[in-house]
Design an enzyme around this catalytic site. Structure first.
Site, PDB file in Angstrom:
ATOM      1  N   CYS A 189      -5.319   0.815  10.721  1.00  0.00           N
ATOM      2  CA  CYS A 189      -3.935   0.479  10.366  1.00  0.00           C
ATOM      3  C   CYS A 189      -2.964   0.723  11.521  1.00  0.00           C
ATOM      4  CB  CYS A 189      -3.513   1.334   9.172  1.00  0.00           C
ATOM      5  SG  CYS A 189      -1.864   0.960   8.591  1.00  0.00           S
ATOM      6  N   THR A 246       0.816  -1.212   0.000  1.00  0.00           N
ATOM      7  CA  THR A 246       0.000   0.000   0.000  1.00  0.00           C
ATOM      8  C   THR A 246       0.853   1.267   0.000  1.00  0.00           C
ATOM      9  OG1 THR A 246      -0.117  -0.367   2.354  1.00  0.00           O
ATOM     10  CG2 THR A 246      -2.078  -0.899   1.090  1.00  0.00           C
ATOM     11  N   PHE A 271      -6.836   4.875   6.217  1.00  0.00           N
ATOM     12  CA  PHE A 271      -6.240   3.853   7.079  1.00  0.00           C
ATOM     13  C   PHE A 271      -7.285   3.078   7.864  1.00  0.00           C
ATOM     14  CE2 PHE A 271      -2.847   6.938   6.302  1.00  0.00           C
ATOM     15  CZ  PHE A 271      -1.815   6.085   5.902  1.00  0.00           C
TER      16      PHE A 271
HETATM   17 MN1  MNH Z   1      -2.076  -0.802   6.933  1.00  0.00          MN
HETATM   18  C1  MNH Z   1      -4.707  -2.322   8.540  1.00  0.00           C
HETATM   19  C2  MNH Z   1      -4.278   0.900   4.952  1.00  0.00           C
HETATM   20  C3  MNH Z   1       0.544   0.906   5.562  1.00  0.00           C
HETATM   21  C4  MNH Z   1       0.137  -2.828   8.608  1.00  0.00           C
HETATM   22  N1  MNH Z   1      -4.112  -0.743   6.775  1.00  0.00           N
HETATM   23  C5  MNH Z   1      -5.025  -1.412   7.561  1.00  0.00           C
HETATM   24  C6  MNH Z   1      -6.358  -1.020   7.183  1.00  0.00           C
HETATM   25  C7  MNH Z   1      -6.226  -0.120   6.152  1.00  0.00           C
HETATM   26  C8  MNH Z   1      -4.817   0.061   5.903  1.00  0.00           C
HETATM   27  C9  MNH Z   1      -7.366   0.555   5.400  1.00  0.00           C
HETATM   28  C10 MNH Z   1      -7.668  -1.527   7.786  1.00  0.00           C
HETATM   29  C11 MNH Z   1      -8.202  -2.704   7.006  1.00  0.00           C
HETATM   30  C12 MNH Z   1      -9.552  -3.206   7.485  1.00  0.00           C
HETATM   31  O1  MNH Z   1     -10.274  -2.521   8.213  1.00  0.00           O
HETATM   32  O2  MNH Z   1      -9.899  -4.320   7.095  1.00  0.00           O
HETATM   33  N2  MNH Z   1      -1.893   0.599   5.480  1.00  0.00           N
HETATM   34  C13 MNH Z   1      -2.921   1.174   4.798  1.00  0.00           C
HETATM   35  C14 MNH Z   1      -2.380   2.158   3.870  1.00  0.00           C
HETATM   36  C15 MNH Z   1      -1.017   2.163   4.062  1.00  0.00           C
HETATM   37  C16 MNH Z   1      -0.716   1.183   5.086  1.00  0.00           C
HETATM   38  C17 MNH Z   1      -3.211   2.983   2.897  1.00  0.00           C
HETATM   39  C18 MNH Z   1       0.061   2.978   3.399  1.00  0.00           C
HETATM   40  C19 MNH Z   1      -0.130   4.081   2.740  1.00  0.00           C
HETATM   41  N3  MNH Z   1      -0.016  -0.952   7.049  1.00  0.00           N
HETATM   42  C20 MNH Z   1       0.880  -0.089   6.478  1.00  0.00           C
HETATM   43  C21 MNH Z   1       2.204  -0.377   6.941  1.00  0.00           C
HETATM   44  C22 MNH Z   1       2.097  -1.448   7.809  1.00  0.00           C
HETATM   45  C23 MNH Z   1       0.692  -1.799   7.867  1.00  0.00           C
HETATM   46  C24 MNH Z   1       3.453   0.369   6.540  1.00  0.00           C
HETATM   47  C25 MNH Z   1       3.149  -2.152   8.600  1.00  0.00           C
HETATM   48  C26 MNH Z   1       4.376  -1.744   8.791  1.00  0.00           C
HETATM   49  N4  MNH Z   1      -2.250  -2.330   8.284  1.00  0.00           N
HETATM   50  C27 MNH Z   1      -1.201  -3.042   8.836  1.00  0.00           C
HETATM   51  C28 MNH Z   1      -1.736  -4.034   9.744  1.00  0.00           C
HETATM   52  C29 MNH Z   1      -3.138  -3.885   9.745  1.00  0.00           C
HETATM   53  C30 MNH Z   1      -3.420  -2.791   8.820  1.00  0.00           C
HETATM   54  C31 MNH Z   1      -0.898  -5.035  10.524  1.00  0.00           C
HETATM   55  C32 MNH Z   1      -4.146  -4.672  10.556  1.00  0.00           C
HETATM   56  C33 MNH Z   1      -4.321  -3.998  11.896  1.00  0.00           C
HETATM   57  C34 MNH Z   1      -5.290  -4.720  12.813  1.00  0.00           C
HETATM   58  O3  MNH Z   1      -6.318  -5.214  12.362  1.00  0.00           O
HETATM   59  O4  MNH Z   1      -5.002  -4.759  14.003  1.00  0.00           O
END
Ligand code: MNH
Length: 510
Positions: free
Chosen positions: A430, A295, A423
């Site tokens: 996130c 992402t 996010f």
């Molecule tokens: Mn990320 C959950 C978007 C970068 C690790 N992330 C989510 C969700 C979104 C999201 C939307 C919720 C999904 C849901 O409700 O089903 N994340 C992003 C975006 C970026 C991003 C748009 C960058 C830009 N994410 C990152 C990075 C990491 C990461 C960098 C790790 C280093 N994300 C996660 C994790 C979750 C998550 C782990 C799940 C969290 C949980 O459910 O506790």
């Protein structure tokens, strides 16, 4: 691949099948006009672009609508009032379904794909959240810089050879190396390869497969996707092997310096003293390698596309970078968050193209959405973020235009909560948000300071979907930037913290 965790299904009323039962007043929710018996709403739909198709339906059908494919009916929500109502954590929660559930064979009960009731979610969340604190982030900063340096070395070489750069390809190398190094002390050597690392190929394979599973009727999947399924099993096996090697190396040689992998292997829960199991560690490593780079690479790519297309915006960002960084060769940790305008560029890119383009919410009790749409406990809908982010009632008639000033402090304050959700929301939002923002701002700062970006005039933005969004075929020409006269000393910018910068995980409006 068998799952080792036993998973109780989300508690649904007995006999509950889908939108038909969960949304008793489905008749109030419009659907596309030309429904085909058995097949559903497939006129004008392309299985490679479900999100962009949904944006088109959204414009026709309004703030809440439904789509039916192969007997399954899905409800989509994007109107700001409805989305805000479904952000209420006392009545709604994350729903693990569709694309996410399809990732369970790969990511199991890892943080992203865990069901709300699985004890491993809370355990892993509590053990890993400190890995995203300010202090942790300051520790990753030098490693992020080192990876960014590999990118600029590579771009310098392309520039010298008169070659355009492959933006999504190179951003993917960058973000994969960043999460691998900062999280796991691992080096995939992406910049030393001509082709993507096989880990990336396998990962993209499993993401695309998960998306495809949604577009074939369940019972026919084994038949229609036979070759793809075999390929997918090989991909998963490769991902597992890679991760198992990384864990084995760490267990034998140590030396993680408190990174994410150390936390996964050694940290016990502050209250229960519990630890992540070996199988769960494997799931988390895959989760973080995938969620931690795909992402972010997309959002950096979109931002670079818009910066190249809007020289006046790039110029403003450069002026800020020159002012805040002065002639410091290497920006310090604190100098990143001070790039307020660069941050707005990023926010605006994530508004138009939130690279994780949807999240699902389910009712945790019988209730109504915005007082209009009764739902039974267990019923769910997809929040269509790119459309929420283009709701003209919130963003105005020019919502399709790229304009970072939508994110200046005053404009942000004047908008209702829950209108900007790249996010996700609530407890399951996130965890890597600050990580992604820090990495992205650092990289955009370094690139804008070093290069002028020239777009290919013939390029029209095309967006590919593989659960995440990515600009396809985006190439940019570079010019080495001539430093603009004597640069001033770094300007002291007050250390005012944006409201949501305090907690690494949960934001003020959640
Ligand atoms: Mn990320 C959950 C978007 C970068 C690790 N992330 C989510 C969700 C979104 C999201 C939307 C919720 C999904 C849901 O409700 O089903 N994340 C992003 C975006 C970026 C991003 C748009 C960058 C830009 N994410 C990152 C990075 C990491 C990461 C960098 C790790 C280093 N994300 C996660 C994790 C979750 C998550 C782990 C799940 C969290 C949980 O459910 O506790």
């Amino acid at each position: 691949m068998a799952e080792t965790t036993t998973v109780a299904p989300t508690a649904l009323p007995k006999g509950f099948r889908g939108a038909e039962q969960g949304w008793p007043r489905l008749d109030r929710i419009p659907h596309p006009p030309r429904r085909i018996p058995l097949l559903g709403d497939i006129v004008g739909a392309d299985r490679r672009t479900p999100v962009q198709d949904s944006l088109r339906y959204a414009r026709q059908l309004g703030p809440i609508f439904r789509r039916k494919a192969f007997g399954k009916e899905f409800v989509f929500v994007w109107g700001a009032d409805l989305v805000a109502d479904m952000a209420d954590e006392s009545r709604f929660a994350k729903h693990v379904g569709l694309g996410i559930a399809n990732l369970r064979p790969v990511a199991g009960d890892g943080l992203f794909t865990a069901y709300n009731h699985e004890p491993n979610w809370q355990l892993a969340h509590d053990v890993l959240a400190p890995g995203f604190s300010r202090e942790a982030m300051a520790g990753y900063h030098p490693m992020m810089l080192a990876v960014a340096r590999r990118l600029t070395d590579h771009w310098d070489r392309e520039l010298a050879a008169g070659q355009p750069v492959d933006v999504p390809g190179d951003m993917t190398k960058l973000t994969l190396e960043t999460i691998a190094r900062t999280g796991f002390g691992h080096d995939f050597g992406s910049f030393e390869r001509d082709r993507p690392h096989p880990f990336v190929t396998s990962m993209v394979g499993t993401l695309s497969y998960a998306q495809r599973l949604n577009s074939v009727p369940g019972p026919l999947a084994p038949l229609l996707l036979r070759t793809a399924t075999r390929r997918n099993e090989a991909d998963i096996a490769y991902l597992n092997r890679t991760v198992d090697d990384m864990v084995r190396t760490r267990r034998t040689t140590g030396g993680g310096d408190g990174d994410l992998l150390d936390r996964m292997l050694e940290t016990t829960h502050p209250e229960t003293g519990e630890r992540l199991s070996a199988e769960n560690v494997r799931r988390q490593v895959i989760t973080f390698l995938v969620a931690g780079h795909e992402t972010t690479s997309g959002s950096l790519s979109f931002a670079l596309h818009y910066l190249a297309r809007h020289p006046e915006i790039a110029a403003r960002a450069r002026a800020e970078i020159d002012q805040v960084w002065g002639d410091t060769e290497v920006p310090g940790y604190e100098q990143i968050a001070k790039l307020r305008y660069v941050r707005r560029v990023l926010d605006e890119s994530l508004r138009l193209w939130p690279t994780a383009p949807a999240y699902a919410r389910e009712a945790t009790r019988d209730t109504e959405v915005a007082g209009l749409h009764p739902v039974r406990r267990g019923a769910w809908a997809l929040i269509l973020t790119p459309m929420l982010h283009r709701d003209p009632e919130v963003w105005g008639a020019d919502a399709e235009e790229f304009d970072p000033d939508r994110f200046d402090a005053k404009a942000v304050r004047s908008r209702a909560p829950h209108t900007y959700k790249p996010f996700g929301t609530g407890a399951r939002a996130c965890i890597g948000r600050q990580f992604a923002l820090h990495e992205s701002m650092l990289v955009l700062g370094l690139l804008l300071r070093r290069y002028d970006l020239r777009p290919d005039p013939a390029y029209r933005l095309r967006v590919t979907e593989r659960l995440t969004l990515m600009p396809e075929g985006l190439r940019l020409h570079l010019d080495r930037r001539v430093p603009s006269g004597p640069v001033t000393a770094p300007v002291a910018v007050p250390d005012e913290v944006t409201p949501d910068a305090r907690c690494p995980v949960h934001r003020a409006d959640d």
